[in-house]
Design a protein around this motif. Structure first.
Motif, PDB file in Angstrom:
ATOM      1  N   MET A 156       8.974  -4.487  13.309  1.00 26.13           N
ATOM      2  CA  MET A 156       8.870  -5.353  11.865  1.00 26.13           C
ATOM      3  C   MET A 156       7.831  -4.312  11.608  1.00 26.13           C
ATOM      4  SD  MET A 156       9.111  -8.793  10.098  1.00 26.13           S
ATOM      5  CE  MET A 156       6.985  -8.307  10.530  1.00 26.13           C
ATOM      6  N   ILE A 157       6.745  -4.125  11.928  1.00 24.17           N
ATOM      7  CA  ILE A 157       5.699  -3.617  11.320  1.00 24.17           C
ATOM      8  C   ILE A 157       5.681  -2.231  11.190  1.00 24.17           C
ATOM      9  CG2 ILE A 157       3.347  -3.078  10.626  1.00 24.17           C
ATOM     10  CD1 ILE A 157       3.803  -6.152   9.525  1.00 24.17           C
ATOM     11  N   ARG A 158       6.221  -1.792  12.578  1.00 26.84           N
ATOM     12  CA  ARG A 158       6.497  -0.073  12.525  1.00 26.84           C
ATOM     13  C   ARG A 158       7.497   0.269  11.834  1.00 26.84           C
ATOM     14  NH1 ARG A 158       3.810   1.063  18.820  1.00 26.84           N
ATOM     15  NH2 ARG A 158       1.514   0.773  18.221  1.00 26.84           N
ATOM     16  N   THR A 159       8.664  -0.588  11.710  1.00 28.22           N
ATOM     17  CA  THR A 159       9.545   0.295  11.511  1.00 28.22           C
ATOM     18  C   THR A 159       9.534   0.298   9.597  1.00 28.22           C
ATOM     19  OG1 THR A 159      11.494  -0.419  12.355  1.00 28.22           O
ATOM     20  CG2 THR A 159      12.251   0.001  10.898  1.00 28.22           C
ATOM     21  N   LEU A 160       8.882  -1.301   9.211  1.00 31.46           N
ATOM     22  CA  LEU A 160       9.036  -1.050   8.080  1.00 31.46           C
ATOM     23  C   LEU A 160       7.758   0.154   7.586  1.00 31.46           C
ATOM     24  CD1 LEU A 160       8.450  -4.492   7.407  1.00 31.46           C
ATOM     25  CD2 LEU A 160      10.074  -3.716   6.994  1.00 31.46           C
ATOM     26  N   PRO A 172       6.002   2.750   8.362  1.00 32.14           N
ATOM     27  CA  PRO A 172       6.144   4.070   9.571  1.00 32.14           C
ATOM     28  C   PRO A 172       5.138   5.123   9.205  1.00 32.14           C
ATOM     29  CG  PRO A 172       7.709   4.829   7.729  1.00 32.14           C
ATOM     30  CD  PRO A 172       7.568   3.184   7.514  1.00 32.14           C
ATOM     31  N   ASN A 173       4.312   5.239   8.116  1.00 29.64           N
ATOM     32  CA  ASN A 173       2.774   5.982   8.162  1.00 29.64           C
ATOM     33  C   ASN A 173       1.619   5.310   8.015  1.00 29.64           C
ATOM     34  OD1 ASN A 173       4.648   8.235   7.533  1.00 29.64           O
ATOM     35  ND2 ASN A 173       4.817   7.635   5.806  1.00 29.64           N
ATOM     36  N   SER A 174       1.620   3.795   8.250  1.00 32.36           N
ATOM     37  CA  SER A 174       0.539   3.100   8.136  1.00 32.36           C
ATOM     38  C   SER A 174       0.357   2.362   9.940  1.00 32.36           C
ATOM     39  CB  SER A 174       0.380   1.851   7.790  1.00 32.36           C
ATOM     40  OG  SER A 174       1.576   2.217   6.508  1.00 32.36           O
ATOM     41  N   SER A 175      -0.715   2.628  10.202  1.00 33.60           N
ATOM     42  CA  SER A 175      -1.336   1.793  11.244  1.00 33.60           C
ATOM     43  C   SER A 175      -1.105   0.436  11.602  1.00 33.60           C
ATOM     44  CB  SER A 175      -2.958   1.452  12.163  1.00 33.60           C
ATOM     45  OG  SER A 175      -2.884   3.189  11.015  1.00 33.60           O
ATOM     46  N   TYR A 176      -0.555   0.086  12.771  1.00 27.96           N
ATOM     47  CA  TYR A 176      -0.137  -1.573  13.156  1.00 27.96           C
ATOM     48  C   TYR A 176      -1.592  -2.299  13.118  1.00 27.96           C
ATOM     49  CZ  TYR A 176       1.440  -5.937  15.556  1.00 27.96           C
ATOM     50  OH  TYR A 176       1.895  -7.086  15.865  1.00 27.96           O
ATOM     51  N   LEU A 218       2.220   4.212   1.865  1.00 28.66           N
ATOM     52  CA  LEU A 218       0.670   3.502   2.212  1.00 28.66           C
ATOM     53  C   LEU A 218      -0.102   3.954   3.350  1.00 28.66           C
ATOM     54  CD1 LEU A 218       1.893  -0.310   1.943  1.00 28.66           C
ATOM     55  CD2 LEU A 218       0.043   1.082   0.262  1.00 28.66           C
ATOM     56  N   LYS A 219      -0.058   5.840   3.400  1.00 30.35           N
ATOM     57  CA  LYS A 219      -0.456   6.127   5.005  1.00 30.35           C
ATOM     58  C   LYS A 219      -2.217   5.834   4.536  1.00 30.35           C
ATOM     59  CE  LYS A 219      -1.747  10.518   6.517  1.00 30.35           C
ATOM     60  NZ  LYS A 219      -1.070  11.985   6.343  1.00 30.35           N
ATOM     61  N   GLY A 220      -2.564   5.311   6.091  1.00 30.63           N
ATOM     62  CA  GLY A 220      -4.172   5.000   6.390  1.00 30.63           C
ATOM     63  C   GLY A 220      -4.474   3.371   6.006  1.00 30.63           C
ATOM     64  N   TRP A 221      -3.295   2.865   5.320  1.00 27.88           N
ATOM     65  CA  TRP A 221      -3.163   1.427   5.470  1.00 27.88           C
ATOM     66  C   TRP A 221      -3.416   1.009   7.189  1.00 27.88           C
ATOM     67  CZ3 TRP A 221      -3.926  -1.954   1.101  1.00 27.88           C
ATOM     68  CH2 TRP A 221      -4.550  -1.683  -0.119  1.00 27.88           C
ATOM     69  N   SER A 222      -3.879  -0.417   7.085  1.00 34.46           N
ATOM     70  CA  SER A 222      -3.217  -0.369   8.526  1.00 34.46           C
ATOM     71  C   SER A 222      -2.602  -2.066   8.254  1.00 34.46           C
ATOM     72  CB  SER A 222      -5.339  -1.781   9.606  1.00 34.46           C
ATOM     73  OG  SER A 222      -5.983  -0.350   9.901  1.00 34.46           O
ATOM     74  N   ILE A 223      -1.313  -2.511   9.128  1.00 33.57           N
ATOM     75  CA  ILE A 223      -0.837  -3.716   8.821  1.00 33.57           C
ATOM     76  C   ILE A 223      -0.088  -4.554   9.565  1.00 33.57           C
ATOM     77  CG2 ILE A 223       1.575  -4.007   7.639  1.00 33.57           C
ATOM     78  CD1 ILE A 223       1.286  -1.216   5.966  1.00 33.57           C
ATOM     79  N   GLY A 224      -0.365  -5.804   9.287  1.00 33.72           N
ATOM     80  CA  GLY A 224       0.373  -6.761  10.418  1.00 33.72           C
ATOM     81  C   GLY A 224       1.276  -7.680  10.121  1.00 33.72           C
ATOM     82  N   GLY A 225       1.949  -8.200  10.207  1.00 33.34           N
ATOM     83  CA  GLY A 225       2.723  -9.332   9.676  1.00 33.34           C
ATOM     84  C   GLY A 225       4.016  -9.992  10.844  1.00 33.34           C
ATOM     85  N   THR A 226       4.300 -11.178  10.434  1.00 37.67           N
ATOM     86  CA  THR A 226       4.996 -11.967  11.448  1.00 37.67           C
ATOM     87  C   THR A 226       6.169 -12.141  10.801  1.00 37.67           C
ATOM     88  OG1 THR A 226       5.317 -14.286  13.015  1.00 37.67           O
ATOM     89  CG2 THR A 226       3.795 -14.221  11.001  1.00 37.67           C
ATOM     90  N   GLY A 280       8.419 -14.804   5.851  1.00 40.61           N
ATOM     91  CA  GLY A 280       7.814 -14.097   6.585  1.00 40.61           C
ATOM     92  C   GLY A 280       6.315 -14.159   5.713  1.00 40.61           C
ATOM     93  N   LEU A 281       5.627 -13.390   6.402  1.00 39.78           N
ATOM     94  CA  LEU A 281       3.915 -13.191   5.623  1.00 39.78           C
ATOM     95  C   LEU A 281       3.448 -11.414   6.127  1.00 39.78           C
ATOM     96  CD1 LEU A 281       1.587 -13.660   3.920  1.00 39.78           C
ATOM     97  CD2 LEU A 281       0.947 -14.532   5.429  1.00 39.78           C
ATOM     98  N   ILE A 282       3.472 -10.515   5.907  1.00 35.18           N
ATOM     99  CA  ILE A 282       2.844  -9.747   5.720  1.00 35.18           C
ATOM    100  C   ILE A 282       1.436  -9.027   4.969  1.00 35.18           C
ATOM    101  CG2 ILE A 282       2.396  -6.742   5.611  1.00 35.18           C
ATOM    102  CD1 ILE A 282       5.915  -7.417   5.899  1.00 35.18           C
ATOM    103  N   PHE A 283      -0.443  -8.869   5.845  1.00 39.41           N
ATOM    104  CA  PHE A 283      -1.466  -8.298   5.259  1.00 39.41           C
ATOM    105  C   PHE A 283      -1.350  -6.761   5.300  1.00 39.41           C
ATOM    106  CE2 PHE A 283      -2.478 -12.883   6.723  1.00 39.41           C
ATOM    107  CZ  PHE A 283      -2.582 -13.686   5.709  1.00 39.41           C
ATOM    108  N   LEU A 284      -1.956  -7.009   4.437  1.00 45.49           N
ATOM    109  CA  LEU A 284      -2.227  -4.842   4.507  1.00 45.49           C
ATOM    110  C   LEU A 284      -4.217  -5.004   3.719  1.00 45.49           C
ATOM    111  CD1 LEU A 284       0.720  -5.829   2.324  1.00 45.49           C
ATOM    112  CD2 LEU A 284       0.951  -3.589   2.721  1.00 45.49           C
ATOM    113  N   ILE A 285      -4.381  -3.708   4.295  1.00 45.88           N
ATOM    114  CA  ILE A 285      -5.887  -3.587   4.265  1.00 45.88           C
ATOM    115  C   ILE A 285      -6.586  -2.370   3.976  1.00 45.88           C
ATOM    116  CG2 ILE A 285      -6.633  -5.706   4.811  1.00 45.88           C
ATOM    117  CD1 ILE A 285      -7.424  -3.974   7.627  1.00 45.88           C
ATOM    118  N   ARG A 286      -7.101  -2.192   3.443  1.00 41.91           N
ATOM    119  CA  ARG A 286      -7.604  -0.638   3.093  1.00 41.91           C
ATOM    120  C   ARG A 286      -8.324  -0.506   3.574  1.00 41.91           C
ATOM    121  NH1 ARG A 286      -9.532   2.891  -0.471  1.00 41.91           N
ATOM    122  NH2 ARG A 286      -9.758   1.020  -1.856  1.00 41.91           N
ATOM    123  N   LYS A 287      -8.916   0.568   4.643  1.00 38.85           N
ATOM    124  CA  LYS A 287     -10.183   0.457   5.019  1.00 38.85           C
ATOM    125  C   LYS A 287     -11.010   1.890   4.721  1.00 38.85           C
ATOM    126  CE  LYS A 287      -9.229  -1.401   9.810  1.00 38.85           C
ATOM    127  NZ  LYS A 287      -9.506  -1.269  11.736  1.00 38.85           N
TER     128      LYS A 287
END
Length: 258
Positions: A141-145, A147-151, A227-235, A251-258
């Motif tokens: 789900m995350i990688r499809t939604l 595509p330019n972010s890190s899982y 959202l290139k460079g963001w790290s994302i995970g969710g369920t 569903g809940l998705i968290f997005l962080i930028r380091k």
């Protein structure tokens, strides 16, 4: 002697009636009729397999009649869920949700209040490999939604734990009051900026439906791709995973930028 035998017989029958077969007793096991009578079963049903640890509270029989052990005795045990129940606490006037859990080797089991269950640390989880405890669907789900972010598996674990242990009506309030930052903050997960997406999909088994639900929250395809460079995970809660904290499609998705 006859009275002693009768009392022993009653205790054995009582234990059998509570469905304790196969449960390992511990030194601090304790039966309480008062505790058992203080709750009323609202519902009990099966649930999907999730991994947790617990170091607070205690582990009980399904109607809280017997306390098998305090959880601080088994802080390193990885518990796997297979059922859950809602109990109405008569004295307090509110409901409480308990998960039925088993240890990896099946020697320990019982019911633990979901508020005491936490996602295991990554190192501990790897020590007890369990392919069923991680959701491949969440990663897809995350990688499809995005595509330019890190899982990020840690963020998916956090989202799974949060959605399994919080009530739906407190999501927005909690997360909007900087609770999200407090919830995610730890040494292994440093970040400069954090966001979240809470959505409800009509069909959680359909990527198209999930995409529409996420887009409705302001994250259309163009926004997600940026959202290139963001790290994302969710369920997202599956159709057959109707736990007490959520309904199918939430569903809940968290997005962080380091």
């Amino acid at each position: 002697m006859k009275k002693i035998i009768q009392v022993a017989t009653i205790l054995v029958v009582g234990v059998g009636a509570l469905g304790l077969t196969g449960v390992t007793a511990s030194a601090n096991s304790q039966y309480s009729a008062k505790r058992s009578k203080s709750v009323r079963l609202v519902w009990r049903k099966s649930m999907k397999r999730h991994a947790f640890t617990a170091n607070k509270g205690a582990r009980y029989s399904r109607h809280l009649g017997i306390r098998y052990s305090n959880n601080d005795v088994t802080p390193s045990v990885i518990w796997y869920t297979d059922a859950h129940e809602k109990l109405y606490k008569k004295n307090k006037g509110h409901n409480a949700i308990y998960y039925h859990v088993k240890s990896a080797d099946g020697t320990l089991q019982g019911w633990i209040w979901r508020g005491y269950l936490k996602a295991p640390k990554k190192a501990t989880s790897n020590a007890v490999a369990d392919p069923d405890s991680q959701s491949v669907g969440d990663k897809t789900m995350i990688r499809t939604l995005f595509p330019n972010s890190s899982y990020n598996q840690e963020l998916s674990d956090d989202a799974s734990t949060f959605i399994a242990t919080a009530n739906t009506d407190v999501y927005i309030t909690y997360l909007n009051q900087k609770g999200m930052t407090n919830y995610l903050s730890r040494d292994s997960l440093s970040f400069k900026e954090a966001k979240y997406i809470f959505f409800v999909s009509k069909n959680p088994n359909s990527m198209k439906s999930i995409e529409q639900a996420v887009a409705a929250q302001g994250y259309d395809a163009a926004t997600r791709s940026s959202l290139k460079g963001w790290s994302i995970g969710g369920t997202v809660t599956d159709l057959d995973d109707t736990n007490e904290a959520s309904t199918p499609g939430e569903g809940l998705i968290f997005l962080i930028r380091k």
